[in-house]
Scaffold this motif. Structure first.
Motif, mmCIF file in Angstrom:
data_model
loop_
_atom_site.group_PDB
_atom_site.id
_atom_site.type_symbol
_atom_site.label_atom_id
_atom_site.label_comp_id
_atom_site.label_asym_id
_atom_site.label_seq_id
_atom_site.Cartn_x
_atom_site.Cartn_y
_atom_site.Cartn_z
ATOM 1 N N THR A 49 45.931 1.322 73.491
ATOM 2 C CA THR A 49 44.542 1.327 72.806
ATOM 3 C C THR A 49 44.051 -0.003 74.711
ATOM 4 N N GLY A 50 44.596 -0.829 74.547
ATOM 5 C CA GLY A 50 43.214 -2.600 75.550
ATOM 6 C C GLY A 50 43.129 -1.378 76.582
ATOM 7 N N ILE A 51 42.518 -2.603 77.253
ATOM 8 C CA ILE A 51 42.098 -2.262 78.773
ATOM 9 C C ILE A 51 43.320 -3.136 79.346
ATOM 10 N N PRO A 52 44.202 -2.653 80.163
ATOM 11 C CA PRO A 52 45.261 -3.221 80.849
ATOM 12 C C PRO A 52 45.278 -4.403 82.424
ATOM 13 N N MET A 53 45.041 -5.823 82.491
ATOM 14 C CA MET A 53 45.229 -6.976 83.395
ATOM 15 C C MET A 53 45.906 -6.928 83.433
ATOM 16 N N GLU A 54 46.862 -6.674 85.039
ATOM 17 C CA GLU A 54 47.607 -6.874 85.571
ATOM 18 C C GLU A 54 48.002 -8.299 86.059
ATOM 19 N N THR A 55 49.287 -8.662 86.538
ATOM 20 C CA THR A 55 49.217 -10.069 86.903
ATOM 21 C C THR A 55 48.198 -10.004 88.579
ATOM 22 N N GLY A 56 47.742 -11.182 88.570
ATOM 23 C CA GLY A 56 46.962 -11.679 89.130
ATOM 24 C C GLY A 56 45.184 -10.902 89.208
ATOM 25 N N ASP A 57 45.484 -10.442 87.944
ATOM 26 C CA ASP A 57 43.888 -9.395 88.045
ATOM 27 C C ASP A 57 42.685 -9.659 86.940
ATOM 28 N N ARG A 58 41.313 -10.558 87.870
ATOM 29 C CA ARG A 58 40.180 -10.629 87.319
ATOM 30 C C ARG A 58 39.325 -9.879 86.892
ATOM 31 N N ILE A 59 38.507 -10.118 86.132
ATOM 32 C CA ILE A 59 37.540 -9.868 85.421
ATOM 33 C C ILE A 59 36.732 -9.816 84.372
ATOM 34 N N SER A 60 35.238 -9.923 84.792
ATOM 35 C CA SER A 60 33.573 -10.494 84.965
ATOM 36 C C SER A 60 33.302 -9.889 83.353
ATOM 37 N N LEU A 61 33.054 -10.545 82.433
ATOM 38 C CA LEU A 61 32.328 -10.042 81.280
ATOM 39 C C LEU A 61 31.539 -10.599 80.653
ATOM 40 N N LEU A 62 30.023 -9.253 79.957
ATOM 41 C CA LEU A 62 29.181 -9.931 79.492
ATOM 42 C C LEU A 62 29.911 -9.905 78.198
ATOM 43 N N ILE A 63 29.643 -10.819 76.877
ATOM 44 C CA ILE A 63 29.973 -10.533 75.802
ATOM 45 C C ILE A 63 28.685 -10.899 75.092
ATOM 46 N N PRO A 64 28.788 -10.313 74.548
ATOM 47 C CA PRO A 64 26.793 -10.199 73.821
ATOM 48 C C PRO A 64 26.933 -11.045 71.916
ATOM 49 N N ALA A 65 26.512 -11.328 72.033
ATOM 50 C CA ALA A 65 26.207 -12.852 71.088
ATOM 51 C C ALA A 65 26.947 -12.449 70.001
ATOM 52 N N SER A 66 27.669 -13.133 69.000
ATOM 53 C CA SER A 66 28.003 -12.674 67.715
ATOM 54 C C SER A 66 29.899 -12.154 67.587
ATOM 55 N N ALA A 67 29.885 -11.515 69.089
ATOM 56 C CA ALA A 67 30.966 -10.768 69.449
ATOM 57 C C ALA A 67 31.949 -10.787 69.955
ATOM 58 N N LYS A 68 32.966 -10.879 69.482
ATOM 59 C CA LYS A 68 34.086 -11.339 70.006
ATOM 60 C C LYS A 68 35.281 -10.253 71.363
ATOM 61 N N LEU A 69 35.667 -10.410 72.115
ATOM 62 C CA LEU A 69 37.130 -10.210 72.510
ATOM 63 C C LEU A 69 38.320 -10.931 72.006
ATOM 64 N N TYR A 70 39.164 -9.904 71.678
ATOM 65 C CA TYR A 70 40.575 -9.545 71.698
ATOM 66 C C TYR A 70 41.741 -9.226 72.884
ATOM 67 N N ALA A 71 43.101 -10.098 72.630
ATOM 68 C CA ALA A 71 44.149 -9.855 73.518
ATOM 69 C C ALA A 71 45.093 -9.571 72.979
ATOM 70 N N ILE A 72 46.192 -8.134 73.867
ATOM 71 C CA ILE A 72 47.560 -8.621 73.194
ATOM 72 C C ILE A 72 48.938 -8.051 74.223
ATOM 73 N N ALA A 73 50.194 -8.664 74.567
ATOM 74 C CA ALA A 73 50.576 -8.751 75.199
ATOM 75 C C ALA A 73 51.685 -7.888 74.730
ATOM 76 N N ASN A 74 52.960 -7.401 75.915
ATOM 77 C CA ASN A 74 54.028 -6.482 75.105
ATOM 78 C C ASN A 74 55.410 -7.986 75.020
ATOM 79 N N PHE A 75 55.052 -9.159 75.568
ATOM 80 C CA PHE A 75 55.748 -10.530 75.986
ATOM 81 C C PHE A 75 55.126 -11.650 75.043
ATOM 82 N N ALA A 76 55.657 -12.784 75.004
ATOM 83 C CA ALA A 76 55.477 -14.598 74.427
ATOM 84 C C ALA A 76 54.459 -14.713 75.274
ATOM 85 N N SER A 77 54.237 -15.811 75.272
ATOM 86 C CA SER A 77 53.387 -17.018 76.297
ATOM 87 C C SER A 77 52.813 -16.828 77.802
ATOM 88 N N CYS A 78 51.924 -15.193 77.535
ATOM 89 C CA CYS A 78 51.067 -14.994 78.842
ATOM 90 C C CYS A 78 50.069 -15.836 78.463
#
Length: 87
Positions: A49-78
């Motif tokens: 369900t997440g937005i994929p970030m491939e190796t080397g990808d960059r993204i710039s985001l505005l995070i609203p007050a009190s909001a949180k951004l999370y991440a998950i991967a298929n492998f450990a230590s990313c």
């Protein structure tokens, strides 16, 4: 006054908080420095369900007050490298 911080967040197979908006919001530049795809989203993010970030990808985001951004991967230590401007 704005504060600038640099950090590394290690993502694995369990959702982890990557960034938050603090009390006044923040802007974050995220770079995927790992060899695996990392997925970004709200709490409960999954690799299907997440937005994929491939190796080397960059993204710039505005995070609203009190909001949180999370991440998950298929492998450990990313690693995601973050440059954050807190407002």
């Amino acid at each position: 006054m704005s504060a600038l911080t640099h950090s590394t967040v290690t993502v694995g197979v369990t959702e982890v908080e990557v960034a938050d908006g603090g009390t006044d919001g923040s802007e974050v530049l995220i770079v995927n420095r790992s060899a695996a795809t990392v997925f970004l989203g709200a709490t409960g993010v999954l690799t299907t369900t997440g937005i994929p970030m491939e190796t080397g990808d960059r993204i710039s985001l505005l995070i609203p007050a009190s909001a949180k951004l999370y991440a998950i991967a298929n492998f450990a230590s990313c690693d995601l490298v973050l440059l954050t401007v807190e407002r």
